[in-house]
Design a protein around this motif. Structure first.
Motif, PDB file in Angstrom:
ATOM      1  N   TRP A 208       0.859  -1.251  -0.206  1.00  0.00           N
ATOM      2  CA  TRP A 208       0.013   0.054   0.029  1.00  0.00           C
ATOM      3  C   TRP A 208       0.972   1.203   0.043  1.00  0.00           C
ATOM      4  O   TRP A 208       1.726   1.403   0.817  1.00  0.00           O
ATOM      5  CB  TRP A 208      -0.955  -0.017   1.234  1.00  0.00           C
ATOM      6  N   GLN A 209       0.462   2.069  -1.048  1.00  0.00           N
ATOM      7  CA  GLN A 209       1.244   3.221  -0.996  1.00  0.00           C
ATOM      8  C   GLN A 209       0.495   4.605  -0.640  1.00  0.00           C
ATOM      9  O   GLN A 209      -0.635   4.493  -1.049  1.00  0.00           O
ATOM     10  CB  GLN A 209       1.819   3.660  -2.647  1.00  0.00           C
ATOM     11  N   VAL A 210       0.893   5.236   0.365  1.00  0.00           N
ATOM     12  CA  VAL A 210      -0.219   6.091   1.270  1.00  0.00           C
ATOM     13  C   VAL A 210       0.607   7.431   0.990  1.00  0.00           C
ATOM     14  O   VAL A 210       1.880   7.806   1.531  1.00  0.00           O
ATOM     15  CB  VAL A 210      -0.214   5.722   2.603  1.00  0.00           C
ATOM     16  N   GLU A 211      -0.078   8.758   0.582  1.00  0.00           N
ATOM     17  CA  GLU A 211       0.269   9.966   0.652  1.00  0.00           C
ATOM     18  C   GLU A 211      -0.194  10.577   2.138  1.00  0.00           C
ATOM     19  O   GLU A 211      -1.404  10.567   2.302  1.00  0.00           O
ATOM     20  CB  GLU A 211      -0.238  10.624  -0.409  1.00  0.00           C
ATOM     21  N   VAL A 212       0.722  11.307   2.744  1.00  0.00           N
ATOM     22  CA  VAL A 212       0.297  11.709   4.050  1.00  0.00           C
ATOM     23  C   VAL A 212       0.612  13.052   4.177  1.00  0.00           C
ATOM     24  O   VAL A 212       1.593  13.708   3.607  1.00  0.00           O
ATOM     25  CB  VAL A 212       0.970  10.900   5.248  1.00  0.00           C
ATOM     26  N   SER A 213       0.013  14.043   4.962  1.00  0.00           N
ATOM     27  CA  SER A 213       0.452  15.216   5.358  1.00  0.00           C
ATOM     28  C   SER A 213       0.792  15.357   6.834  1.00  0.00           C
ATOM     29  O   SER A 213      -0.071  14.383   7.486  1.00  0.00           O
ATOM     30  CB  SER A 213      -0.668  16.265   4.932  1.00  0.00           C
TER      31      SER A 213
ATOM     32  N   ARG B 138       5.406  10.295   1.202  1.00  0.00           N
ATOM     33  CA  ARG B 138       4.646   8.846   1.022  1.00  0.00           C
ATOM     34  C   ARG B 138       5.357   7.827   1.764  1.00  0.00           C
ATOM     35  O   ARG B 138       6.564   7.760   2.263  1.00  0.00           O
ATOM     36  CB  ARG B 138       5.303   8.653  -0.397  1.00  0.00           C
ATOM     37  N   LEU B 139       4.286   7.045   2.240  1.00  0.00           N
ATOM     38  CA  LEU B 139       4.581   5.765   2.993  1.00  0.00           C
ATOM     39  C   LEU B 139       4.058   4.502   2.422  1.00  0.00           C
ATOM     40  O   LEU B 139       3.121   4.512   1.749  1.00  0.00           O
ATOM     41  CB  LEU B 139       3.827   6.075   4.551  1.00  0.00           C
ATOM     42  N   TYR B 140       4.825   3.416   2.887  1.00  0.00           N
ATOM     43  CA  TYR B 140       4.761   2.206   2.126  1.00  0.00           C
ATOM     44  C   TYR B 140       4.511   1.130   3.348  1.00  0.00           C
ATOM     45  O   TYR B 140       5.153   1.192   4.458  1.00  0.00           O
ATOM     46  CB  TYR B 140       5.930   1.618   1.517  1.00  0.00           C
TER      47      TYR B 140
ATOM     48  N   GLY C 260      -7.655  -4.627   2.973  1.00  0.00           N
ATOM     49  CA  GLY C 260      -7.401  -3.406   2.823  1.00  0.00           C
ATOM     50  C   GLY C 260      -6.206  -2.813   3.685  1.00  0.00           C
ATOM     51  O   GLY C 260      -5.999  -3.506   4.635  1.00  0.00           O
ATOM     52  N   LEU C 261      -6.027  -1.474   3.597  1.00  0.00           N
ATOM     53  CA  LEU C 261      -5.023  -0.876   4.820  1.00  0.00           C
ATOM     54  C   LEU C 261      -5.609  -0.915   5.945  1.00  0.00           C
ATOM     55  O   LEU C 261      -6.537  -0.386   5.994  1.00  0.00           O
ATOM     56  CB  LEU C 261      -4.425   0.378   4.104  1.00  0.00           C
ATOM     57  N   ASP C 262      -5.049  -1.371   7.100  1.00  0.00           N
ATOM     58  CA  ASP C 262      -5.533  -1.146   8.294  1.00  0.00           C
ATOM     59  C   ASP C 262      -5.890   0.145   8.731  1.00  0.00           C
ATOM     60  O   ASP C 262      -4.871   1.188   8.407  1.00  0.00           O
ATOM     61  CB  ASP C 262      -4.774  -1.784   9.254  1.00  0.00           C
ATOM     62  N   SER C 263      -7.016   0.620   9.175  1.00  0.00           N
ATOM     63  CA  SER C 263      -7.257   1.955   9.640  1.00  0.00           C
ATOM     64  C   SER C 263      -6.479   2.598  10.552  1.00  0.00           C
ATOM     65  O   SER C 263      -6.067   3.991  10.705  1.00  0.00           O
ATOM     66  CB  SER C 263      -8.804   2.190  10.024  1.00  0.00           C
ATOM     67  N   GLY C 264      -5.793   1.651  11.290  1.00  0.00           N
ATOM     68  CA  GLY C 264      -4.782   2.123  12.363  1.00  0.00           C
ATOM     69  C   GLY C 264      -3.439   2.069  12.209  1.00  0.00           C
ATOM     70  O   GLY C 264      -2.707   2.382  12.916  1.00  0.00           O
ATOM     71  N   ALA C 265      -3.165   1.936  10.880  1.00  0.00           N
ATOM     72  CA  ALA C 265      -1.788   1.427  10.700  1.00  0.00           C
ATOM     73  C   ALA C 265      -1.081   2.874  10.635  1.00  0.00           C
ATOM     74  O   ALA C 265       0.444   2.669  11.002  1.00  0.00           O
ATOM     75  CB  ALA C 265      -1.716   1.047   8.936  1.00  0.00           C
ATOM     76  N   LEU C 266      -1.383   4.068  10.205  1.00  0.00           N
ATOM     77  CA  LEU C 266      -0.674   5.050  10.323  1.00  0.00           C
ATOM     78  C   LEU C 266      -0.390   5.553  11.840  1.00  0.00           C
ATOM     79  O   LEU C 266       0.817   6.279  12.096  1.00  0.00           O
ATOM     80  CB  LEU C 266      -1.460   6.263   9.747  1.00  0.00           C
ATOM     81  N   ALA C 267      -1.375   5.612  12.560  1.00  0.00           N
ATOM     82  CA  ALA C 267      -1.301   5.789  14.019  1.00  0.00           C
ATOM     83  C   ALA C 267      -0.331   4.945  14.531  1.00  0.00           C
ATOM     84  O   ALA C 267       0.462   5.086  15.626  1.00  0.00           O
ATOM     85  CB  ALA C 267      -2.620   5.713  14.745  1.00  0.00           C
TER      86      ALA C 267
ATOM     87  N   LEU D  12      -3.759  11.491   2.929  1.00  0.00           N
ATOM     88  CA  LEU D  12      -4.313  12.463   1.868  1.00  0.00           C
ATOM     89  C   LEU D  12      -4.972  11.421   0.836  1.00  0.00           C
ATOM     90  O   LEU D  12      -4.150  10.492   0.122  1.00  0.00           O
ATOM     91  CB  LEU D  12      -3.373  13.253   1.358  1.00  0.00           C
ATOM     92  N   GLY D  13      -6.243  11.245   0.718  1.00  0.00           N
ATOM     93  CA  GLY D  13      -6.749  10.504  -0.544  1.00  0.00           C
ATOM     94  C   GLY D  13      -6.904   9.072  -0.092  1.00  0.00           C
ATOM     95  O   GLY D  13      -6.574   8.644   0.990  1.00  0.00           O
ATOM     96  N   SER D  14      -6.905   8.141  -1.222  1.00  0.00           N
ATOM     97  CA  SER D  14      -6.981   6.722  -1.138  1.00  0.00           C
ATOM     98  C   SER D  14      -5.721   6.077  -1.183  1.00  0.00           C
ATOM     99  O   SER D  14      -4.784   6.789  -1.680  1.00  0.00           O
ATOM    100  CB  SER D  14      -8.035   6.188  -2.102  1.00  0.00           C
ATOM    101  N   SER D  15      -5.551   5.029  -0.649  1.00  0.00           N
ATOM    102  CA  SER D  15      -4.110   4.391  -0.767  1.00  0.00           C
ATOM    103  C   SER D  15      -4.094   3.775  -2.157  1.00  0.00           C
ATOM    104  O   SER D  15      -5.265   3.203  -2.601  1.00  0.00           O
ATOM    105  CB  SER D  15      -4.335   3.097   0.374  1.00  0.00           C
ATOM    106  N   LEU D  16      -2.986   3.605  -2.761  1.00  0.00           N
ATOM    107  CA  LEU D  16      -2.851   2.984  -4.002  1.00  0.00           C
ATOM    108  C   LEU D  16      -1.989   1.503  -3.889  1.00  0.00           C
ATOM    109  O   LEU D  16      -0.955   1.700  -3.251  1.00  0.00           O
ATOM    110  CB  LEU D  16      -1.980   4.013  -4.831  1.00  0.00           C
ATOM    111  N   LYS D  17      -2.312   0.623  -4.446  1.00  0.00           N
ATOM    112  CA  LYS D  17      -1.711  -0.661  -4.441  1.00  0.00           C
ATOM    113  C   LYS D  17      -0.628  -0.713  -5.382  1.00  0.00           C
ATOM    114  O   LYS D  17      -1.020  -0.514  -6.511  1.00  0.00           O
ATOM    115  CB  LYS D  17      -2.614  -1.976  -4.613  1.00  0.00           C
TER     116      LYS D  17
END
Length: 400
Positions: free
Chosen positions: A36-41, A128-130, A175-182, A205-210
């Motif tokens: 999962w590729q996640v864009e974060v602010s 970006r986080l993976y 899907g990406l765990d909703s608590g993964a970022l925390a 920010l936005g949806s995760s990209l696989k």
């Protein structure tokens, strides 16, 4: 021609399993792991030394429960107007809040008091986080080096899959765990996963990209007879780093991955395919041992190695052949010594910073691979001189 995505051949991963870990390789898989590729602010905090009065004011609020200008001024024996100005500054930088008419520390104010550093929110950060798509665990910082690591989009890997491509695409509906970022933000070693301490309150920010990460997965049998998996990637070099421990653990303990690998059975006719492969190179093996799990060992004559036969560096090593592995062996001791010298010569020529310690480690590894007994740099130099490989002997003699 098959396009390799990893900057070193699969045989280096196979040899690491065989000669560093000490397990018997039986197969190698080229996989595309889902990520999962996640864009974060986030906000970035900078630390600076406290002004003397500011630190005591915040300590008074935190430790003594003081919550007004008058209480702080009386407790610290300071002028009320001075305390009022200082508190306004602390409020402006986000350290103070007001609840029920009393001053309280904010999160960044509390962190500042505890760590003895005045932290200030300075700017917004986007990055970006993976996370691996099976367990939502973060990937380490090495996977953010875009010059060496390739994260393929769906369009990119499908374009390659339309051609002759040896990579098996793994997938999951998870899907990406909703608590993964925390959970990542709470890790004590989060900087190892590309989220430095001074980056606070990351928000997706936005949806995760696989996307897909290319890996080698070597299946091997350990000394207890258990079938194991060992993972190597673009971010690791077997000679320097060994395997990737986190992704190895993932692939060993994820049922979906284990089921996908079990489904990739060794096709019929592998033994005949190996015999044909050897015949095309004019090599008539003395014996061929088929273990039945993907590994075939061929013992050949010394004459098998030459310009029209097998390369001498394949001796003692593993050659991926169709969906199995071929281990080439020769019982002739002089031939195995020649293989050692040829491999060592290519390594020394390619590495201008080779040290004596590095040479000793390399020679020990190759000697074990070729069943030559204990050897060091001095012994290899003598063998090179006896074989009239004077240039190699001089290079080994000059190592420090």
């Amino acid at each position: 021609m098959t396009r390799e995505l990893i900057h070193y051949p699969a045989v280096r991963a196979i040899e690491d399993v065989a000669f560093r870990i000490g397990w018997t390789p039986v197969r190698v898989f080229r996989l595309l792991l889902p990520v999962w590729q996640v864009e974060v602010s986030a906000t970035i905090t900078d630390g600076r030394p406290y002004e003397l009065i500011d630190r005591f004011l915040e300590l008074g609020i935190h430790k003594a429960g003081l919550g007004t200008v008058d209480e702080l001024a009386d407790f610290l024996c300071l002028d009320r107007s001075l305390v009022d100005r200082a508190l306004r500054v602390l409020g402006a930088i986000g350290h103070l809040d007001e609840q029920n008419g009393r001053l309280v520390l904010t999160g960044i104010g509390l962190r500042s008091v505890r760590e003895g550093t005045c932290y200030v929110l300075t700017r917004e950060d986007r990055r970006r986080l993976y996370f691996d798509a099976f367990s939502s665990r973060p990937l380490t910082r090495a996977y953010y080096e875009s010059r060496t690591v390739t994260m393929l989009t769906t369009a990119e890997w499908r374009e390659h899959a339309a051609t002759r491509w040896p990579y098996h695409v793994l997938d999951t509906d998870t899907g990406l765990d909703s608590g993964a970022l925390a959970a990542l933000a709470a890790l004590p070693d989060r900087e190892r996963f590309n989220l430095p301490e001074r980056i606070d309150e990351p928000r997706q920010l936005g949806s995760s990209l696989k996307v897909r990460l290319p890996v080698y997965l070597v299946r091997a049998v350990d000394p207890d007879g258990a079938v194991r998996s060992v993972v190597y990637t673009q971010a690791t070099d077997p000679a320097r780093d060994g395997n990737d421990p986190e992704l190895t653990e993932l692939c060993e303990h994820t049922p979906e991955i284990a089921a996908a690998l079990r489904a990739e059975t060794v096709g019929p006719g592998l033994l005949q395919h190996v015999r044909d492969w050897l015949d095309k190179r004019g090599v008539g093996p003395l014996t061929v041992d088929d273990r039945g799990d993907g590994l075939i060992r061929a013992t050949v004559r010394p004459s098998a190695f030459g310009e029209k036969g097998l390369g001498i560096t394949t001796l003692g090593s593993y050659v991926p052949v169709r969906d199995g592995l071929l281990n080439v062996w020769c019982d002739d001791l002089p031939t195995r010594r020649r293989a050692l010298l040829r491999r060592l010569d290519s390594i020394v020529q390619a590495n201008t910073r080779f040290t004596r310690r590095g040479a000793d480690e390399t020679i020990t590894r190759i000697a074990a691979q070729l069943a030559l007994g204990p050897l060091d740099t001095d012994a290899a130099r003598r063998l090179a001189a006896e074989a009239q490989m004077s240039a190699l002997a001089r290079r080994l003699d000059r190592l420090e």
